[in-house]
Design an enzyme around this catalytic site. Structure first.
Site, PDB file in Angstrom:
ATOM      1  N   SER A 196       0.843  -1.200   0.000  1.00 15.93           N
ATOM      2  CA  SER A 196       0.000   0.000   0.000  1.00 15.93           C
ATOM      3  C   SER A 196       0.874   1.243   0.000  1.00 15.93           C
ATOM      4  O   SER A 196       1.957   1.253   0.600  1.00 15.93           O
ATOM      5  CB  SER A 196      -0.900   0.020   1.239  1.00 15.93           C
ATOM      6  OG  SER A 196      -1.592   1.261   1.318  1.00 15.93           O
TER       7      SER A 196
ATOM      8  N   TYR B 243      -1.940  -0.306  10.232  1.00 12.96           N
ATOM      9  CA  TYR B 243      -2.067  -0.795   8.844  1.00 12.96           C
ATOM     10  C   TYR B 243      -0.858  -0.347   8.016  1.00 12.96           C
ATOM     11  O   TYR B 243      -0.240  -1.146   7.312  1.00 12.96           O
ATOM     12  CB  TYR B 243      -3.363  -0.258   8.240  1.00 12.96           C
ATOM     13  CG  TYR B 243      -3.534  -0.526   6.757  1.00 12.96           C
ATOM     14  CD1 TYR B 243      -3.921  -1.783   6.301  1.00 12.96           C
ATOM     15  CD2 TYR B 243      -3.304   0.481   5.808  1.00 12.96           C
ATOM     16  CE1 TYR B 243      -4.074  -2.032   4.938  1.00 12.96           C
ATOM     17  CE2 TYR B 243      -3.461   0.244   4.460  1.00 12.96           C
ATOM     18  CZ  TYR B 243      -3.849  -1.019   4.017  1.00 12.96           C
ATOM     19  OH  TYR B 243      -3.995  -1.254   2.674  1.00 12.96           O
TER      20      TYR B 243
END
Ligand code: NAP
Length: 255
Positions: free
Chosen positions: A150, A164
């Protein structure tokens, strides 16, 4: 892999392929000639519907359930894929989660452990099983692994989900290290780093409007589509990326 009549078909296992980016990867890989192992956890109907669509288009595909944090279930998943489909040639470590927005000074250890179990430990374990089939060290014919990281690994996601972002930072480093570890064994390892992509993951993190809200702030002026990430994944799996390993490919509209 863009198969020719003389190339034996091989299988790509895509984790979390019942929807979103994983399902788009399954479609792109089927188009490129891969047999596709569609892994899912809870969305069985979506996985079976996707397999039916792929088969209707002439592809080879099957659906397989597993909880990726359960090591025995992951071992059973790879065995089931071995039995049902052509030999493994690729793995896409796509399954992943976000959590609801929280500051680090509010995060429980339990939350952080779950995040790392799903987003980091599971890709390690899935890759271990894939390498035992792909690497020349284990008698394999080579292959490719693509990790779905990501852009959060660069941005840190402050005030939203630093846990995250940190899990995806670990995926960047995992990609770099594993790529070099197995580079001489016929296995390429790369990552894509999506930016804001229009999938249901944002609703699962309590922000169903995230794509509409943040899309216009992206340099390209919009959020991305799952299919745009899938094209990068399919390229990294295929022969066009034959000399590419250890790459972290941003698919983030310039974000
Ligand atoms: P998604 O539609 O929510 O897909 C996530 C998938 O992961 C689902 O298919 C889910 O399976 C699976 N999964 C989650 N926890 C699992 C577990 N414990 N065991 C097995 N499978 C599990 O979201 P997405 O946006 O396509 O996300 C795919 C990947 O892209 C993730 O790694 C995510 O971090 C990454 N990513 C997404 C974005 C974005 O903006 N969308 C941006 C950057 C990176 P079931 O639904 O069947 O339970």
């Amino acid at each position: 892999m863009t198969r020719t009549a003389s190339t034996p078909q091989r299988t790509v296992l895509i984790t979390g392929a019942s929807g979103g980016i994983g399902a788009a990867c399954a479609r792109a890989c089927a188009r490129d000639g891969w047999a596709v192992a569609v892994h899912y956890r809870s969305q069985a109907q979506a996985a079976f519907d996707l397999v039916a669509q792929l088969k209707a288009g002439g592809a080879t595909a099957e659906a397989f359930a597993a909880e990726v944090t359960d090591e025995a279930a992951v071992a059973a998943l790879f065995t089931a894929v071995d039995r049902a489909l052509p030999p493994l040639g690729g793995l896409v470590n796509n399954a992943g989660v976000v959590d609801v927005g929280a500051r680090v000074d509010e995060m429980s250890a339990e939350r952080v452990r779950r995040m790392f179990d799903i987003n980091v430990v599971a890709p390690f374990i899935c890759s271990r099983h894939a390498l035992r089939r792909l690497s020349s060290r284990h008698g394999g014919a080579g292959g490719a692994i693509v990790n779905v990281g990501s852009a959060a690994s660069r941005l840190g996601s402050p005030g939203q989900y630093v846990d995250y972002a940190a899990s995806k930072g670990a995926i960047d480093t995992f990609t770099l290290g594993l790529a070099r570890e197995v580079a001489a064994e016929g296995v390429r390892v790369n990552a894509v780093r999506p930016g804001i992509i229009d999938t249901s993951i944002h609703a699962s993190g309590g922000q169903p409007d995230r794509v509409q809200r943040l899309g216009p702030t992206v340099p390209m002026g919009r959020a991305g589509h799952a299919g745009e990430v899938a094209e990068a994944v399919a390229w990294l799996l295929g022969p066009g990326a034959a000399y590419t390993t250890g790459a972290l490919l941003d698919v983030s509209g310039g974000r």
